[in-house]
Write a protein that holds these residues in place. Sequence first.
Motif, PDB file in Angstrom:
ATOM      1  N   UNK A 143       0.852  -1.181   0.000  1.00 54.44           N
ATOM      2  CA  UNK A 143       0.000   0.000   0.000  1.00 54.44           C
ATOM      3  C   UNK A 143       0.892   1.236   0.000  1.00 54.44           C
ATOM      4  N   UNK A 144       0.441   2.287  -0.646  1.00 53.23           N
ATOM      5  CA  UNK A 144       1.222   3.528  -0.684  1.00 53.23           C
ATOM      6  C   UNK A 144       1.489   3.991   0.745  1.00 53.23           C
ATOM      7  N   UNK A 145       2.770   4.077   1.168  1.00 53.83           N
ATOM      8  CA  UNK A 145       3.079   4.373   2.567  1.00 53.83           C
ATOM      9  C   UNK A 145       3.101   5.849   2.920  1.00 53.83           C
ATOM     10  N   UNK A 146       2.774   6.728   1.971  1.00 51.57           N
ATOM     11  CA  UNK A 146       2.950   8.167   2.207  1.00 51.57           C
ATOM     12  C   UNK A 146       2.237   8.650   3.466  1.00 51.57           C
ATOM     13  N   UNK A 147       0.956   8.308   3.623  1.00 43.72           N
ATOM     14  CA  UNK A 147       0.197   8.796   4.780  1.00 43.72           C
ATOM     15  C   UNK A 147       0.780   8.280   6.084  1.00 43.72           C
ATOM     16  N   UNK A 148       1.182   7.023   6.097  1.00 43.96           N
ATOM     17  CA  UNK A 148       1.751   6.446   7.314  1.00 43.96           C
ATOM     18  C   UNK A 148       3.091   7.096   7.639  1.00 43.96           C
ATOM     19  N   UNK A 149       3.927   7.332   6.626  1.00 47.95           N
ATOM     20  CA  UNK A 149       5.225   7.953   6.874  1.00 47.95           C
ATOM     21  C   UNK A 149       5.043   9.343   7.475  1.00 47.95           C
ATOM     22  N   UNK A 150       4.157  10.136   6.887  1.00 49.62           N
ATOM     23  CA  UNK A 150       3.925  11.485   7.411  1.00 49.62           C
ATOM     24  C   UNK A 150       3.398  11.445   8.841  1.00 49.62           C
ATOM     25  N   UNK A 151       2.527  10.498   9.131  1.00 53.31           N
ATOM     26  CA  UNK A 151       1.975  10.401  10.481  1.00 53.31           C
ATOM     27  C   UNK A 151       3.062  10.046  11.494  1.00 53.31           C
ATOM     28  N   UNK A 152       3.892   9.087  11.151  1.00 52.16           N
ATOM     29  CA  UNK A 152       4.970   8.704  12.063  1.00 52.16           C
ATOM     30  C   UNK A 152       5.949   9.853  12.245  1.00 52.16           C
ATOM     31  N   UNK A 153       6.301  10.520  11.178  1.00 54.66           N
ATOM     32  CA  UNK A 153       7.212  11.658  11.279  1.00 54.66           C
ATOM     33  C   UNK A 153       6.616  12.758  12.154  1.00 54.66           C
TER      34      UNK A 153
ATOM     35  N   UNK B 274       6.746  12.332  -5.943  1.00 53.24           N
ATOM     36  CA  UNK B 274       7.470  11.960  -4.730  1.00 53.24           C
ATOM     37  C   UNK B 274       8.667  11.091  -5.133  1.00 53.24           C
ATOM     38  N   UNK B 275       9.861  11.648  -5.070  1.00 50.41           N
ATOM     39  CA  UNK B 275      11.056  10.869  -5.374  1.00 50.41           C
ATOM     40  C   UNK B 275      11.258   9.751  -4.364  1.00 50.41           C
ATOM     41  N   UNK B 276      10.598   9.866  -3.222  1.00 48.83           N
ATOM     42  CA  UNK B 276      10.705   8.892  -2.136  1.00 48.83           C
ATOM     43  C   UNK B 276       9.744   7.712  -2.275  1.00 48.83           C
ATOM     44  N   UNK B 277       8.929   7.677  -3.324  1.00 46.71           N
ATOM     45  CA  UNK B 277       7.836   6.699  -3.414  1.00 46.71           C
ATOM     46  C   UNK B 277       8.281   5.261  -3.206  1.00 46.71           C
ATOM     47  N   UNK B 278       9.476   4.915  -3.719  1.00 49.11           N
ATOM     48  CA  UNK B 278       9.926   3.528  -3.668  1.00 49.11           C
ATOM     49  C   UNK B 278      10.933   3.263  -2.548  1.00 49.11           C
ATOM     50  N   UNK B 279      11.224   4.277  -1.750  1.00 45.87           N
ATOM     51  CA  UNK B 279      12.224   4.109  -0.684  1.00 45.87           C
ATOM     52  C   UNK B 279      11.632   4.157   0.716  1.00 45.87           C
ATOM     53  N   UNK B 280      10.658   5.029   0.959  1.00 43.29           N
ATOM     54  CA  UNK B 280      10.287   5.268   2.359  1.00 43.29           C
ATOM     55  C   UNK B 280       9.471   4.152   2.991  1.00 43.29           C
ATOM     56  N   UNK B 281       8.952   3.220   2.208  1.00 42.09           N
ATOM     57  CA  UNK B 281       8.298   2.052   2.801  1.00 42.09           C
ATOM     58  C   UNK B 281       9.271   1.281   3.686  1.00 42.09           C
ATOM     59  N   UNK B 282      10.549   1.292   3.325  1.00 47.07           N
ATOM     60  CA  UNK B 282      11.537   0.503   4.054  1.00 47.07           C
ATOM     61  C   UNK B 282      12.123   1.264   5.237  1.00 47.07           C
ATOM     62  N   UNK B 283      11.867   2.580   5.294  1.00 46.89           N
ATOM     63  CA  UNK B 283      12.138   3.316   6.528  1.00 46.89           C
ATOM     64  C   UNK B 283      11.070   3.010   7.564  1.00 46.89           C
ATOM     65  N   UNK B 284       9.828   2.874   7.107  1.00 52.43           N
ATOM     66  CA  UNK B 284       8.738   2.489   8.008  1.00 52.43           C
ATOM     67  C   UNK B 284       8.906   1.059   8.505  1.00 52.43           C
ATOM     68  N   UNK B 285       9.312   0.158   7.630  1.00 54.61           N
ATOM     69  CA  UNK B 285       9.401  -1.255   7.998  1.00 54.61           C
ATOM     70  C   UNK B 285      10.717  -1.611   8.661  1.00 54.61           C
ATOM     71  N   UNK B 286      11.761  -0.808   8.419  1.00 52.18           N
ATOM     72  CA  UNK B 286      13.054  -1.040   9.040  1.00 52.18           C
ATOM     73  C   UNK B 286      14.014  -1.894   8.256  1.00 52.18           C
ATOM     74  N   UNK B 287      13.649  -2.331   7.044  1.00 55.67           N
ATOM     75  CA  UNK B 287      14.514  -3.231   6.283  1.00 55.67           C
ATOM     76  C   UNK B 287      15.756  -2.507   5.755  1.00 55.67           C
ATOM     77  N   UNK B 288      16.891  -3.219   5.680  1.00 59.13           N
ATOM     78  CA  UNK B 288      18.062  -2.627   5.038  1.00 59.13           C
ATOM     79  C   UNK B 288      17.859  -2.573   3.533  1.00 59.13           C
ATOM     80  N   UNK B 289      18.387  -1.531   2.910  1.00 55.63           N
ATOM     81  CA  UNK B 289      18.210  -1.357   1.471  1.00 55.63           C
ATOM     82  C   UNK B 289      19.425  -0.640   0.907  1.00 55.63           C
ATOM     83  N   UNK B 290      19.776  -0.989  -0.317  1.00 51.15           N
ATOM     84  CA  UNK B 290      20.945  -0.405  -0.964  1.00 51.15           C
ATOM     85  C   UNK B 290      20.594   0.065  -2.360  1.00 51.15           C
ATOM     86  N   UNK B 291      21.353   1.040  -2.828  1.00 46.51           N
ATOM     87  CA  UNK B 291      21.257   1.506  -4.210  1.00 46.51           C
ATOM     88  C   UNK B 291      22.533   1.143  -4.933  1.00 46.51           C
ATOM     89  N   UNK B 292      22.395   0.458  -6.061  1.00 45.68           N
ATOM     90  CA  UNK B 292      23.522   0.071  -6.911  1.00 45.68           C
ATOM     91  C   UNK B 292      23.309   0.705  -8.282  1.00 45.68           C
TER      92      UNK B 292
END
Length: 355
Positions: free
Chosen positions: A238-248, A296-314
């Motif tokens: 699900x699009x995490x935007x609303x949840x990310x803003x609420x947590x922030x 939102x340039x963050x669309x594909x990244x901030x879900x993993x800030x909410x979930x806590x998973x490690x993620x890398x960019x190559x």
Amino acid sequence: MTESWDVRGALAAIGREDPRLCAFLDVRPEEALARLPAASRLPLAGLPFAVKGPAGIRGYAARRLIAAGGVPVGSTSVPGPGTRWQTWGLGAHGRTVNPWRPDRTPGGSSAGSAVAVAAGLVPLATGSDGAGSVRIPAAWCGVFGLKTTNGLLPSPDRSGLASAGVLAASAAGAETYLRHVLDGYAPVAPVLPLSAAYSPDLGFAETDPEVAAVVRGAVRRLVAAGVVRPAGGGCELLDPAAAWHAVRGGDVPPPEAELRGENDRRLDAFFARTPLLLTPVTPNRPHGHEGPGETYSTSLTWAFNLSGHPAASVPAGFTADGCPVGLQLVADRGRDAELLGVAGAVERVLPPVVG
């Protein structure tokens, strides 16, 4: 890595290039050179590095790198005041530019850190990632970026969204960082091919077709090279935007809490059967300095800030107009060493674009 880098060379390169790039807020040549005699006798042997923002020198990672013999040469640019979705940086000489396309932003908020690495001024730089602030500039500057598992390293962010990270020329540089910053870190060699699923949009994002095509092509090369094998079933969130803003914001109403919980359940189910998720880092290419508009340039990244998973960019390749594109690798929580091992294997097929 430590043999080919020296503090004096880094300082000279910064002096030559930074008036054009504006990657640094400040440079500390006298302090850096004063550290060298003692640092040269320690494991990192005087390896120069940069720190994110004016407070970076006081951060946990910087202190650990210094204790291991790293030498900080300066602090890198972060966005200026009044910024919302303009992922950019403001250095001592002005607006930070993307080294591949000066008319485009390098991303942010670890803007200067990514530029300093991409331009070959330092081999690694510290960063922090609360919504994609390491991975986005890494993708747009064509370098390696790692967001560690949330809570793995100390973070001053009370929301729990921001995690320590690093920008480096390759996954090997990130391993150098973790080996000296994280107690007990041990590299893990992956057993290949690794089962992986690719999603261009995580089920909700509007990804630029050319960005998706570059990443899809990179994934095909990894499959052909035997690094990954396609997994059955994808990963739709699900699009995490609303949840990310609420947590922030510190106030999470029930609908946003349920949204976050549902995404956590979906990710737990995904990683129970598949060890690796592949996506573009951003849905868009580097935007102009005026900002990305409504994207939102963050669309594909901030879900993993909410979930806590490690993620890398190559680095995955370039769009036709010369903009770098990043491939995002996501692993299960706590699997940072495994993630770096896979990233190293990926880089053998998709070589780093900086030395």
